[in-house]
Design an enzyme around this catalytic site. Structure first.
Site, PDB file in Angstrom:
ATOM      1  N   LYS A 156       0.732  -1.305  -0.081  1.00 37.13           N
ATOM      2  CA  LYS A 156       0.226   0.037   0.103  1.00 37.13           C
ATOM      3  C   LYS A 156       0.868   1.113   0.083  1.00 37.13           C
ATOM      4  O   LYS A 156       1.551   1.342   1.201  1.00 37.13           O
ATOM      5  CB  LYS A 156      -1.020  -0.127   1.379  1.00 37.13           C
ATOM      6  CG  LYS A 156      -2.027   0.641   1.023  1.00 37.13           C
ATOM      7  CD  LYS A 156      -3.252   0.536  -0.360  1.00 37.13           C
ATOM      8  CE  LYS A 156      -4.450   0.566  -0.025  1.00 37.13           C
ATOM      9  NZ  LYS A 156      -5.564  -0.139  -0.819  1.00 37.13           N
ATOM     10  N   THR A 175      -3.713  -5.247   0.508  1.00 40.09           N
ATOM     11  CA  THR A 175      -3.156  -4.293   0.584  1.00 40.09           C
ATOM     12  C   THR A 175      -3.656  -2.842   1.199  1.00 40.09           C
ATOM     13  O   THR A 175      -3.425  -2.352   2.222  1.00 40.09           O
ATOM     14  CB  THR A 175      -2.781  -3.462  -0.318  1.00 40.09           C
ATOM     15  OG1 THR A 175      -4.080  -2.820  -1.256  1.00 40.09           O
ATOM     16  CG2 THR A 175      -2.006  -4.146  -1.966  1.00 40.09           C
ATOM     17  N   HIS A 215      -9.182  17.965   4.474  1.00 43.10           N
ATOM     18  CA  HIS A 215      -9.338  17.527   5.712  1.00 43.10           C
ATOM     19  C   HIS A 215      -9.157  16.508   6.014  1.00 43.10           C
ATOM     20  O   HIS A 215      -7.871  15.693   5.307  1.00 43.10           O
ATOM     21  CB  HIS A 215     -11.011  16.865   4.654  1.00 43.10           C
ATOM     22  CG  HIS A 215     -11.750  17.534   3.859  1.00 43.10           C
ATOM     23  ND1 HIS A 215     -13.010  18.563   4.817  1.00 43.10           N
ATOM     24  CD2 HIS A 215     -12.333  17.982   2.444  1.00 43.10           C
ATOM     25  CE1 HIS A 215     -13.598  18.789   3.738  1.00 43.10           C
ATOM     26  NE2 HIS A 215     -13.072  19.227   2.367  1.00 43.10           N
TER      27      HIS A 215
END
Length: 295
Positions: free
Chosen positions: A13, A58, A247
């Site tokens: 990942k 992942t 965010h």
């Protein structure tokens, strides 16, 4: 005889953005990381035959990054990477090598204990226009990343059938400030502003207003920042601000058996897009807007 064979390979990942906030009373500490995990091992079957029997998803690697940030904290990127690499290699029979790459984004404390500015300098800008008689000077800055880890909420907003956003009374507020300001100096015969001093003071007032405003909305923070500059710098008549909302969402760790509250420490996912974009101009009373909305 086959004409090809599998060579070196890895999977994992990439660029999990995790922000860990530790609350030591009123003083907060931030670790802002970009973590990439690459795993290697006995992966012949998945490449040759599509068998996933040896494949750790992942998505699990991403969850592990979030969970370890919550469980162990981030004393250093080196130690955090060691925790992760050791876990993947020792917990999975099919994995014999783990590579963890971590980027850490530094934050410098502003004034109160929970306000920060991203380490490294912003870009300073200026635009000078002259028609042979009059000047128009528009200076500014961009890439100034700031964050409050509390004293921000967002609620009471309009809702319709497509609204899924939940109201919150305590959130991380972060943005990348792009600001331009117009000087009211236009003629050579008038005393020119002290340019260096003016820039430093405008930057300071922008940061002080961001840190010192209990924010009910990013629009309110934008106005407070522009208002403070105009009120404290008589040489400036207009400030235009562009504030993307960077965010930060609390990660749901309940499926992993972990609580992710905000009482002592919390783990956030720092999303890069899409993002809210708040823009506006603050003018000295009686001044006309002259800074263009877009470049």
């Amino acid at each position: 005889m086959p004409s090809t064979r599998l060579g070196q390979n890895q999977y994992g990942k990439a660029e999990t953005r995790v922000v860990h906030v530790t609350r030591d009373g009123a003083t907060h500490h931030v670790k802002d990381l970009n973590v990439s995990v690459a795993l290697s091992g006995a992966m012949d079957d998945v490449h040759y035959h599509g068998s996933n029997a040896a494949v750790l998803p992942t998505d699990t690697a991403k969850n592990t990054v979030f969970a370890f940030a919550k469980q162990y904290g981030v004393a250093s990127v080196e130690q955090f990477g060691i925790h992760l690499a050791r876990h993947f290699v020792t917990s999975q029979e099919s994995i014999d090598r783990a590579r963890i790459r971590i980027e850490e984004y530094a934050w410098e404390r502003i004034a109160p204990e929970h306000s920060f500015v991203r380490g490294g300098r912003e870009t300073r800008t200026t635009e000078v226009a002259y028609d042979g008689a009059r000047w128009q000077i528009v200076s500014g800055l961009k890439d100034l990343v700031v964050m409050n880890t509390t004293d921000s909420e967002f609620r009471g907003f309009v809702k319709d059938r497509y609204t899924t956003l939940r109201e919150t009374g305590d959130r991380v507020l972060a943005t990348e400030v792009s600001a331009r300001w117009r000087f009211n100096w236009t003629r050579d015969e008038d005393p020119a502003p002290r340019w260096q001093e003016s820039y430093a003071e405008v930057r300071r007032h922008l940061l002080d207003a961001f840190a010192g405003t209990y924010s009910l909305s990013l629009q309110q923070t934008l106005y407070a920042m522009g208002d403070r500059v105009v009120e404290h710098r008589p040489e400036i008549d207009e400030v235009r601000l562009s504030l993307p909302n960077k965010h930060h969402f609390l990660v749901d760790l309940e499926p992993l058996g972990l609580e992710n509250d905000t009482l002592d420490s919390a783990v956030y996912f720092a999303a890069d897009r899409p993002y809210g974009l708040i823009e506006g101009t603050v003018l000295r009373e009686g001044a006309e807007p002259r800074i263009p909305v877009t470049d």
